[in-house]
Design a protein around this motif. Structure first.
Motif, mmCIF file in Angstrom:
data_model
loop_
_atom_site.group_PDB
_atom_site.id
_atom_site.type_symbol
_atom_site.label_atom_id
_atom_site.label_comp_id
_atom_site.label_asym_id
_atom_site.label_seq_id
_atom_site.Cartn_x
_atom_site.Cartn_y
_atom_site.Cartn_z
ATOM 1 N N UNK A 29 0.834 -1.205 0.000
ATOM 2 C CA UNK A 29 0.000 0.000 0.000
ATOM 3 C C UNK A 29 0.868 1.254 0.000
ATOM 4 N N UNK A 30 1.986 1.218 0.703
ATOM 5 C CA UNK A 30 2.911 2.348 0.698
ATOM 6 C C UNK A 30 3.488 2.550 -0.703
ATOM 7 N N UNK A 31 3.919 1.448 -1.320
ATOM 8 C CA UNK A 31 4.529 1.533 -2.644
ATOM 9 C C UNK A 31 3.525 2.037 -3.683
ATOM 10 N N UNK A 42 1.324 8.687 1.211
ATOM 11 C CA UNK A 42 1.756 7.295 1.047
ATOM 12 C C UNK A 42 2.284 6.746 2.357
ATOM 13 N N UNK A 43 3.048 7.561 3.087
ATOM 14 C CA UNK A 43 3.558 7.129 4.382
ATOM 15 C C UNK A 43 2.425 6.851 5.350
ATOM 16 N N UNK A 44 1.390 7.682 5.316
ATOM 17 C CA UNK A 44 0.245 7.473 6.207
ATOM 18 C C UNK A 44 -0.473 6.166 5.906
ATOM 19 N N UNK A 45 -0.639 5.835 4.623
ATOM 20 C CA UNK A 45 -1.294 4.574 4.260
ATOM 21 C C UNK A 45 -0.481 3.386 4.757
ATOM 22 N N UNK A 46 0.828 3.431 4.545
ATOM 23 C CA UNK A 46 1.684 2.335 4.996
ATOM 24 C C UNK A 46 1.648 2.155 6.499
ATOM 25 N N UNK A 47 1.666 3.266 7.226
ATOM 26 C CA UNK A 47 1.617 3.199 8.689
ATOM 27 C C UNK A 47 0.258 2.693 9.153
ATOM 28 N N UNK A 48 -0.820 3.156 8.527
ATOM 29 C CA UNK A 48 -2.163 2.724 8.913
ATOM 30 C C UNK A 48 -2.305 1.205 8.807
#
Length: 76
Positions: A29-31, A42-48
């Motif tokens: 998801x981050x990528x 993008x960072x927020x999606x990866x962390x979520x």
């Protein structure tokens, strides 16, 4: 909660697999978001998505302890 999960047919192995899958999904998801959106989003999606893994691993550990106490599963 563990009883309800067990009634649904979920075992500790399922929870551990879900934890591993959520780590991979977090990276994907981050990528994907990084290519389509800004880096911050993008960072927020990866962390979520990455926050799901500890929950699955904790539930898997609790279920494994319960399974071992009740003799439902042998130690590996």
């Amino acid at each position: 909660m563990l009883t309800k999960l067990r009634e649904m047919g979920i075992t500790s192995d399922h929870m551990f697999a879900a934890g591993m899958a959520s780590i991979g999904l977090s990276f994907l998801s981050w990528l994907t978001s990084k290519k389509a959106e800004s880096t911050e989003r993008a960072d927020r999606w990866g962390i979520f998505v990455g926050e799901w893994a500890p929950t699955f691993f904790a539930l898997g550990s609790a279920m494994r302890i319960d399974e071992l106490r009740k003799g439902r599963k042998f130690c590996r």
